[in-house]
Design a protein around this motif. Structure first.
Motif, PDB file in Angstrom:
ATOM      1  N   ILE A  11       0.813  -1.207   0.000  1.00 37.01           N
ATOM      2  CA  ILE A  11       0.000   0.000   0.000  1.00 37.01           C
ATOM      3  C   ILE A  11       0.850   1.261   0.000  1.00 37.01           C
ATOM      4  N   LYS A  61      -3.753   7.562   8.452  1.00 35.57           N
ATOM      5  CA  LYS A  61      -5.129   7.610   7.954  1.00 35.57           C
ATOM      6  C   LYS A  61      -5.166   7.630   6.428  1.00 35.57           C
ATOM      7  N   LYS A  62      -4.166   8.262   5.812  1.00 34.98           N
ATOM      8  CA  LYS A  62      -4.099   8.321   4.353  1.00 34.98           C
ATOM      9  C   LYS A  62      -3.904   6.931   3.761  1.00 34.98           C
ATOM     10  N   LEU A  63      -3.243   6.075   4.521  1.00 28.85           N
ATOM     11  CA  LEU A  63      -3.009   4.710   4.071  1.00 28.85           C
ATOM     12  C   LEU A  63      -4.189   3.792   4.391  1.00 28.85           C
ATOM     13  N   GLY A  64      -5.206   4.349   5.080  1.00 28.39           N
ATOM     14  CA  GLY A  64      -6.396   3.567   5.376  1.00 28.39           C
ATOM     15  C   GLY A  64      -6.419   2.953   6.760  1.00 28.39           C
ATOM     16  N   PHE A  65      -5.464   3.337   7.622  1.00 21.21           N
ATOM     17  CA  PHE A  65      -5.420   2.814   8.979  1.00 21.21           C
ATOM     18  C   PHE A  65      -5.989   3.841   9.949  1.00 21.21           C
ATOM     19  N   SER A  66      -6.548   3.362  11.067  1.00 23.52           N
ATOM     20  CA  SER A  66      -7.120   4.279  12.054  1.00 23.52           C
ATOM     21  C   SER A  66      -6.038   5.039  12.798  1.00 23.52           C
ATOM     22  N   ASP A 119      -9.245  -4.019  -2.836  1.00 21.78           N
ATOM     23  CA  ASP A 119     -10.457  -3.797  -2.045  1.00 21.78           C
ATOM     24  C   ASP A 119     -11.532  -4.756  -2.557  1.00 21.78           C
ATOM     25  N   ALA A 217      -3.490   4.510  -5.758  1.00 21.82           N
ATOM     26  CA  ALA A 217      -4.776   4.683  -5.082  1.00 21.82           C
ATOM     27  C   ALA A 217      -5.141   6.135  -4.827  1.00 21.82           C
ATOM     28  N   GLN A 218      -4.156   7.025  -4.805  1.00 17.13           N
ATOM     29  CA  GLN A 218      -4.423   8.435  -4.540  1.00 17.13           C
ATOM     30  C   GLN A 218      -4.291   9.300  -5.796  1.00 17.13           C
TER      31      GLN A 218
END
Length: 284
Positions: A11, A61-66, A119, A217-218
């Motif tokens: 990622i 958060k940008k990588l999709g983690f909390s 995804d 992805a971005q």
């Protein structure tokens, strides 16, 4: 002192070019100090990367983690599964056997990377959208155009109204005539091709649902898409990453193709039977 093990989350590779300089510095540090990250707190990581603590949080958060803990869990899984596998570049003095081994190995690693970042909820939404579509338009340029033609050839077997376009004028004409009942599949390694962005924006205004297949992805294309499927290959100097990613993107479309076939097995088998019967008649 033992050198740090260099591991890069798939990622990280998929979003790297769209990170800010500060975020790229954090990504580079994680890549070079993977084992150390497990024991680091946000303040320590911020200090070691000369970043603000809020930048570390935003990066996660940008990588999709909390938060950092989620990133650590993903990194731990990557470390445990990576073993001794190493990405191998190609050198001028390599034998053809070595070249083949490295290319095949890197393709396999790229496939495994994609399995980790794909995804699957988005895959399901894409399959459902394609099954319900009145027609499907497929847009791409260069190496991505070969993926588009493959989609057209394969999806035609479902009896779909599907067409691939690699000319900007034809793409714009097609996009302007789409409706909310239609679906666009836009394929781009970089996700930044200006002509493709222009076409997809027109299709979006026409009401079509946009499925994006890309390596980043971005990227700007991903930001326009309604459904984004990300996968990328391993880069080598003698073989551009965009060429390697073409195979990854074809594999993603194979997943979509198989998913559609699973939703309508009887119709699919009937269509395949008709196709084979007609084609075999031309060989007599």
């Amino acid at each position: 002192m033992m050198a740090e093990k260099e591991v890069q989350l798939p990622i990280l590779r998929s979003v790297y070019q769209d990170l800010t300089r500060s975020e790229q510095r954090i990504a580079d540090y994680i890549t070079s100090h993977a084992d150390e990250i497990m024991d680091k707190t946000i303040p320590e990581l911020a200090r070691n990367t000369k970043s603000a603590e809020i930048t570390i949080s935003r990066f996660c958060k940008k990588l999709g983690f909390s938060g950092l803990q989620g990133l650590k869990i993903a990194l731990a899984a990557e470390l445990s599964s990576s073993g001794d596998d190493r990405f191998q570049d190609i050198h001028r003095g390599d034998s053809y056997e070595q070249v083949a081994g490295k290319i095949f190995g890197n393709i396999a690693e790229g496939m495994q990377d994609t399995l980790k970042i794909l995804d699957y909820a988005a895959v399901e939404r894409a399959i459902n959208a394609l099954v319900q579509a009145r027609r499907v338009a497929v847009y791409g340029f260069g190496n991505s155009a070969t993926v588009c033609r493959d989609i057209e050839t394969r999806f035609l077997r479902f009896g779909m109204v599907v067409q691939a376009y690699d000319d900007i004028s034809q793409q714009l004409t097609s996009a302007s005539l789409l409706t909310a009942e239609d679906v666009v599949i836009a394929v781009s390694h970089s996700g930044s091709t200006m002509n493709l962005l222009k076409t997809v924006e027109v299709a979006k205004k026409s009401g079509a649902k946009i499925i994006v297949i890309t390596s980043y992805a971005q990227s700007n294309l991903a930001k326009i898409g309604d459904i984004v499927l990300t996968g990328m290959g391993r880069e080598v100097h003698y073989r551009s990453e965009s060429v390697a990613s073409r195979l990854i993107h074809m594999a993603i479309t194979d997943v979509l193709y198989t998913g559609i076939a699973m939703q309508q097995p009887e119709q699919y088998q009937e269509n395949i039977g008709k196709m084979r019967s007609v084609i075999s008649a031309t060989r007599e």
